[in-house]
Design an enzyme around this catalytic site. Structure first.
Site, short mmCIF file in Angstrom:
data_model
loop_
_atom_site.label_atom_id
_atom_site.label_comp_id
_atom_site.label_asym_id
_atom_site.label_seq_id
_atom_site.Cartn_x
_atom_site.Cartn_y
_atom_site.Cartn_z
N LYS A 36 40.62 51.39 41.79
CA LYS A 36 40.88 50.28 42.70
C LYS A 36 41.69 49.19 42.00
O LYS A 36 41.82 49.18 40.79
CB LYS A 36 39.55 49.71 43.20
CG LYS A 36 38.69 49.10 42.11
CD LYS A 36 37.37 48.58 42.65
CE LYS A 36 36.52 47.98 41.54
NZ LYS A 36 35.26 47.41 42.05
N ARG A 135 24.77 43.05 48.53
CA ARG A 135 26.18 43.08 48.88
C ARG A 135 26.34 44.11 49.99
O ARG A 135 25.61 44.07 50.99
CB ARG A 135 27.02 43.40 47.63
CG ARG A 135 28.43 42.85 47.66
CD ARG A 135 29.11 42.97 46.31
NE ARG A 135 29.30 44.34 45.88
CZ ARG A 135 29.94 44.69 44.76
NH1 ARG A 135 30.41 43.75 43.96
NH2 ARG A 135 30.08 45.95 44.42
N TYR A 269 51.86 20.13 29.17
CA TYR A 269 51.39 19.10 30.08
C TYR A 269 50.14 18.40 29.56
O TYR A 269 49.21 19.04 29.08
CB TYR A 269 51.08 19.70 31.45
CG TYR A 269 52.29 20.20 32.20
CD1 TYR A 269 53.36 19.37 32.48
CD2 TYR A 269 52.33 21.51 32.66
CE1 TYR A 269 54.46 19.82 33.18
CE2 TYR A 269 53.42 21.98 33.37
CZ TYR A 269 54.48 21.14 33.63
OH TYR A 269 55.56 21.60 34.33
N ASP A 323 54.50 29.43 34.08
CA ASP A 323 55.37 30.50 33.61
C ASP A 323 55.37 30.67 32.10
O ASP A 323 56.06 31.56 31.59
CB ASP A 323 56.82 30.23 34.04
CG ASP A 323 56.93 29.92 35.51
OD1 ASP A 323 56.66 30.81 36.32
OD2 ASP A 323 57.25 28.76 35.85
#
Length: 398
Positions: A36, A135, A269, A323
């Site tokens: 998957k 679940r 940043y 990026d």
């Protein structure tokens, strides 16, 4: 297509070796290789083919579209099970493609019946029991009614009940009390379905962790996912080597910028990292848009996700950007733009692994490989590397 300055190199020899190792851990059971999520980020079709070559007799997919992609690509030899869908899913296409379908609720059986009658084909179904995960699956007290309905459909030729299955909540903690409790609930569920008259082909509950640590629940079929890719589902008990596995993916990139900066230079940043001496910075052209966890950013003296440069392991300096991210190469660095860096690989040479990145980001290795973005090309090779020995010869096969 334009050239991308990074790649995920996937060793298909490692995939095959891992499947064989898992078969040795569960010698009385068949092996379903779970492919998957684009084979956990490794590439659906190449990995599925390699797993089948290594002896996997089943493939597992979450989404119906994944199962149909396998069949459309000519992967016809193994049985394929798909298990996660909502009302309106293309179950008729799955049945026509000879894909086994999980039934986890009464409405799902109704949808399978409609699809089977419309196609004129008998649907192969696996009844999903919620043994404690909370679940997908019917609760144990709902199982007799679902089984009776499925067997009525079997009597008319619309379905064939071939399996019963479930999933552990704490398989990665083998001594957790819920594990034994779920084992008992599952054993009771199997007895319930068989006593009602079902002629089961497979009973399955073991994922990667249970395949490696709980032989008592191997039953007829085990469903390893993460371990197929050479990563340990129980890192607190042992790494890949302890289980005879080899990580199949190496994520590498080329430095985009290398430059000298003075002491006191803020990096990325927010200037969470500031150089404490004149040094050399390198820009790695991968970021959170490519799946590099922003949570693996470095701050102050704490460096982030590990990167191997030559024989040194460095860490992310400052924030991971969309990026790119930056590494501090040090005052004596000799690297240039274009030089190769490795984010993670086998770890055989002491370099970082996907588990190391998981630890740096506060997550699990599953997420590290599956979150790799579509910009990162997958390059499939077939090496002779096994048992942690670096490859001495590689050939790109896809």
């Amino acid at each position: 297509m334009s050239r991308f300055p990074a790649r995920a190199v996937v060793d298909l020899a490692a995939i095959r070796g891992n499947v064989r190792a898992l078969a040795q851990h569960a010698p009385t059971a068949q092996v379903m290789a779970v492919v998957k999520a684009d084979a956990y980020g490794h590439g659906l079709l190449p990995v599925a083919t390699a797993a089948v070559e290594a002896g996997a007799t089943w493939l597992g997919t979450a989404q119906v579209s994944e199962a149909l992609a396998l069949r459309a690509a000519g992967v016809t030899a193994p049985r394929v099970l798909t298990w996660l869908y909502a009302p309106g899913a293309p179950l008729g296409e799955a049945i026509e493609a000879d894909v086994d379908v999980s039934v986890a609720a009464p409405w799902a059986l109704d949808e399978v019946l409609r699809a089977a009658r419309a196609t004129g084909r008998t649907a192969r179904v696996h009844l999903k029991v919620d043994t404690g995960l909370g679940r997908n699956g019917v609760l144990p007290d709902q199982l007799p009614e679902l089984t009776a309905a499925a067997l009525r459909a079997e009597a008319e030729g619309a379905v064939r009940v071939v399996g019963v299955w479930s999933h552990f909540a704490f398989a990665d903690e083998p001594d957790h009390p819920t594990v034994r409790a779920q084992e008992q609930v599952f054993a009771d569920a199997v007895r319930t379905v068989e006593a009602a008259g079902a002629r089961l082909e497979v009973r399955h509950i073991a994922n990667s962790a249970a395949t490696l640590t709980r032989p008592a629940v191997h039953y007829d079929l085990v469903r390893p996912g993460l371990a197929v890719y050479g990563l340990s589902p129980v890192p607190q008990l042992g790494g890949p080597t302890e289980f005879g596995l080899v990580p199949a993916m190496t994520l590498e990139a080329e430095l985009a910028t290398v430059k000298r900066v003075p002491a006191g230079q803020g990096v990325s940043y927010g200037h969470q990292y500031v150089t404490d001496r004149e040094t050399t910075l390198g820009v790695v052209p991968l970021g959170y848009a490519d799946g590099i966890p922003r949570h693996a950013s470095g701050s102050g003296a704490r460096l982030g996700g590990p990167v191997q440069v030559g024989r040194r392991t460095l860490g992310v300096a400052g924030r991971v950007c969309m990026d790119q991210f930056v590494i501090d190469l040090g005052p004596e660095a000799t690297q240039r733009a274009g030089d190769r860096v490795v984010l993670f690989g086998t770890g055989a040479d002491g370099g970082p692994t996907a588990e190391d990145w998981a630890q740096a980001a506060g997550t699990i290795s599953y997420e590290i490989t599956t979150r790799l973005g579509v910009r990162v090309p997958r390059e499939h090779v077939d090496s002779v590397a096994r048992a942690g020995v670096p490859a001495c010869d590689e050939a790109v096969v896809r």
